[in-house]
Enzyme design. Structure first.
Site, short mmCIF file in Angstrom:
data_model
loop_
_atom_site.label_atom_id
_atom_site.label_comp_id
_atom_site.label_asym_id
_atom_site.label_seq_id
_atom_site.Cartn_x
_atom_site.Cartn_y
_atom_site.Cartn_z
N GLN A 1 41.90 46.68 49.37
CA GLN A 1 40.53 46.97 49.81
C GLN A 1 39.91 45.78 50.55
OE1 GLN A 1 37.98 49.61 47.25
NE2 GLN A 1 39.40 48.99 45.64
N ARG B 1 36.96 57.06 48.04
CA ARG B 1 35.54 57.29 47.71
C ARG B 1 35.35 58.68 47.11
NH1 ARG B 1 34.80 52.91 46.64
NH2 ARG B 1 37.01 52.78 47.07
N LYS C 1 36.66 47.95 36.97
CA LYS C 1 36.73 46.48 36.99
C LYS C 1 35.44 45.84 36.50
CE LYS C 1 35.32 45.77 41.83
NZ LYS C 1 34.09 45.04 41.55
#
Length: 751
Positions: free
Chosen positions: A250, A611, A34
């Protein structure tokens, strides 16, 4: 130029960079690039669409993210283009606008930005003026209330108090703002609210901003709160091109005001919004993404996306179920040590936990293994403010001449003993070659200070003496527990609002637990100071250990990374260990009664899983000692929401995974689990019936049994595997680490 800007972008990334839609949402999954899209979008607007650089208004959520974006944009478009852009955080850009239009915002040109400490001092002043008892009412809680109201766009007069406390806070808020406006103070929450009010009430300023900032970009949009979204809407008007980038999966910061629904509100407010999904992941393996996708699909009202990768399936997710939390910590540290021996850097591994207090045992285990580590976004357990304070009280209780402990404790909690009094105590001590404690006794005896100053000192001396008399016959960990309660430390942190105050109290409970564990492990041993050869008491050894563990260590780039799941957002590691995957711990007990909280806990698990780049390990244990209490927690319900074919259980308890699926089938807990795997409702992590029976008829090699080996010395059995001649046990030796031994060959002695 166009070719350069679109090189190495996938189809969806190119769509986001080149879109001509006025209103765009980029749903950017974890690891989908992003930041690259945002940077190339800004470059596209300047170089291809020929917008002037001063039309760019780009908002990030951290100064670090803003600095990274600025650097990457400069590399793409050059310094001359970049110089006119406004890129920064909500607070930074609001501050810049208020400086530019201070007169219109009814602020002095040199208005002063104040931090939280300045806020508390000002609120304390108002408390004194209103004769509010600080022992009954918390200035920090009041400051948090004021900030929350500002984040909701509310001035004091807009509030509808729900109880007498809010009536009082409303009064303080009103007086607080009057003082701030009079002298030109602006706190952080005021920055955004004052900017929004400026744009709402001054058409000339609003028109200037709308005309100038024709391209608005907002990163991490799922983390915006009410007033931040209203500020963005005010700037957009009817003509600006706006792109918001975020991931509703998120959104994990509702506890600080973030509203994941802002993405949906944006769609409602701008029905022509184009939604572009970035679903190709460049970080994780297919196995890890499959687990993340299946987990998050259990949340409702998502905008929806499905992460995928071209990098292959990778290894299965490892699941380890420890006998207890010590076994769990040793397993995790052992796995990292094994990776290091194979040539991997320590820094490639991260241990993630739901609650800061969980780091204590992990830190102890890493320290004992001689492995470097760093706490990300926090500080080491024994360096935390509340832990250091409690240990200072314990030191002073047993050594009145410890001047450092004396200075740390005499006015914390506050007892009206200020810096002037302390300076006089120090002067008396120096003049008479005395410790600070003995200087106080001299001052009281000779009345060297005013009656009020002597009274404050006397109360502290008497408090310590009375506590000493009350706890003198108790083990030191019980002394520590009593000290925390009797000294006022606990009451002080009970008044601290929100998660921070609760976290401090939990850390104090964990400190007592650590002290008890140390006491029980060492009460019958002769302890020696390795430097001096002096024989130490258990208390002296514990205090020496905490000083050693908590000392300032040299920063090293290669160290195991420890952090909460919240702190892990935005980071990535080759090896990720998520520990404490248990009901009541993760998800938290509070979340079990609230669907919205449970969905945020699930999003937090999703963040943790994503992660991991190469390997993910999930751990839990059958018996956990936390806050000084032993707990038998069920496996986390999130375990049952992961794809079973993607998980490999690496512990000998081979039925935990299957039983988790049975327990949480259709998201409902079964009343009875009589399939031979689980035997107590609410405690699926207890041993299975067949294991219990086998243990009762065993040859004595059972979990928790102490043994002696001729070479390795004393140890405790933490795992058992196999039967007959093939039976082996995993033993945690006191001085030789953890080892697997075949019972028939090991010649072990049971004790």
């Amino acid at each position: 130029m166009e070719k350069m800007l679109l090189t190495d972008l996938n189809r969806e990334q190119k769509d986001a960079v080149t879109t001509d839609s006025q209103h765009t949402i980029v749903l950017a999954g974890a690891g989908s690039g992003k930041t690259r899209v945002l940077v190339h979008r800004i470059a596209w607007l300047c170089l291809e669409k020929k917008y002037a650089s001063h039309t760019i208004f780009a908002v990030t959520f951290t100064n670090k993210a803003a600095a990274e974006m600025q650097e990457r944009i400069t590399q793409l478009v050059g310094e001359s283009y970049f110089s006119g852009m406004w890129i920064g955080t909500f607070h930074g850009l609001s501050h810049r606008l208020l400086r530019l239009f201070s007169e219109q915002a009814k602020l002095p040109p040199n208005f002063q930005l104040i931090d939280s400490e300045d806020q508390h001092r000002l609120i304390k002043r108002i408390f004194r003026e209103l004769k509010i008892d600080e022992k009954q009412w918390s200035t920090k809680e009041c400051a948090a209330f004021i900030s929350t109201q500002k984040e909701q766009g509310l001035r004091a007069g807009d509030i509808q108090p729900a109880d007498p406390k809010q009536v009082l806070w409303q009064t303080v808020y009103r007086d607080y703002q009057v003082i701030c406006d009079r002298v030109g103070y602006v706190d952080f929450s005021e920055l955004i609210l004052r900017t929004y009010e400026l744009l709402s009430h001054n058409k000339a300023v609003l028109n200037y901003c709308r005309k100038r900032f024709s391209n608005i970009l907002v990163d991490e949009f799922q983390d915006t709160n009410y007033i931040q979204y209203q500020l963005v809407r005010k700037l957009i008007g009817t003509t600006a091109n706006v792109m918001v980038v975020g991931d509703d999966d998120q959104s994990i910061y509702s506890w600080r005001g973030a509203n994941a629904d802002n993405l949906q509100l944006f769609i409602n407010d701008y029905p022509d919004t184009e939604i572009i999904r970035l679903e190709q992941n460049y970080r994780s393996t297919g196995t890890i993404l499959a687990a993340a996708n299946q987990l998050i699909a259990n949340n409702q009202n998502r905008l929806g996306k499905n992460l995928w990768t071209e990098s292959g399936e990778g290894e299965k997710i490892s699941l380890y179920v420890g006998f207890n939390d010590i076994d769990e910590a040793r397993f995790v540290v052992g796995q990292i040590k094994k990776r290091y021996a194979q040539g991997e850097a320590y820094a490639n591994s991260a241990i993630l936990y739901r609650n800061n207090v969980q780091s204590r045992l992990l830190e102890d285990t890493l320290l004992q293994a001689g492995m470097p580590y760093q706490i990300y976004g926090s500080i080491r357990f024994y360096e935390r403010q509340e832990v250091k304070l409690a240990l200072a009280y314990l030191r002073l209780l047993h050594d009145h001449n410890n001047d450092m402990a004396f200075e740390a404790t005499i006015n914390t909690p506050t007892r009206g003993i200020g810096n002037v009094t302390l300076d006089k105590i120090r002067f008396t001590a120096n003049q008479n070659q005395l410790s600070l404690w003995d200087a106080c006794l001299l001052i009281i005896k000779t009345q060297l200070l005013t009656a009020r100053q002597c009274s404050g000192i006397s109360r502290f001396i008497e408090l310590m003496a009375s506590i000493g008399n009350e706890v003198s016959d108790l083990p030191f960990y019980k002394q520590l527990d009593a000290m925390i309660k009797l000294s006022g430390i606990m009451q002080m942190y009970e008044q601290e609002p929100g998660i921070k105050g609760q976290s401090r109290l939990e850390n104090l409970e964990e400190l007592v637990s650590a002290a008890e564990q140390f006491y029980r492990d060492n009460e019958n041993k002769e302890l020696t100071d390795q430097l001096t050869g002096k024989t130490l008491t258990v208390l002296e050894s514990f205090l020496a250990y905490t000083s050693l563990e908590g000392r300032e260590t040299q920063k090293t780039e290669d160290a195991v990374q420890l952090m909460t799941l919240h702190s892990a957002k935005g980071l990535e590691f080759d090896n990720v260990f998520i520990v404490g995957f248990e009901e009541g711990l993760f998800p938290t007990e509070r979340a079990s009664l609230d669907q919205l909280r449970m969905e945020e806990e699930r999003r937090l698990a999703y963040v943790g899983i994503t992660r991991a780049r190469k390997r993910l390990t999930i751990t839990l244990c059958e018996l956990r000692r936390l806050y000084g209490r032993e707990q038998r927690n069920a496996p986390s319900r999130f375990l049952a929401e992961l794809p079973v074919d993607k998980i490999h259980e690496v512990s000998y308890r081979g039925a935990i995974l299957a039983s988790s699926y049975q327990q949480y089938d259709n998201h409902q807990e079964l009343d009875n689990l009589d399939n031979g795997n689980l035997h107590q409702q609410g405690n699926p992590s207890l041993p299975r019936k067949d294991q219990t029976k086998k243990a009762q008829n065993s040859d004595g090699y059972t979990l928790g049994r102490k043994v002696i080996h001729n070479r390795f010395g004393e140890g405790t059995i933490i795992n058992v595997d196999g039967e007959g001649d093939h039976k082996r046990v995993q033993i945690a030796f006191v001085n030789q680490g953890v080892k697997w031994l075949v019972v028939k060959l090991a010649n072990l002695k049971l004790i």
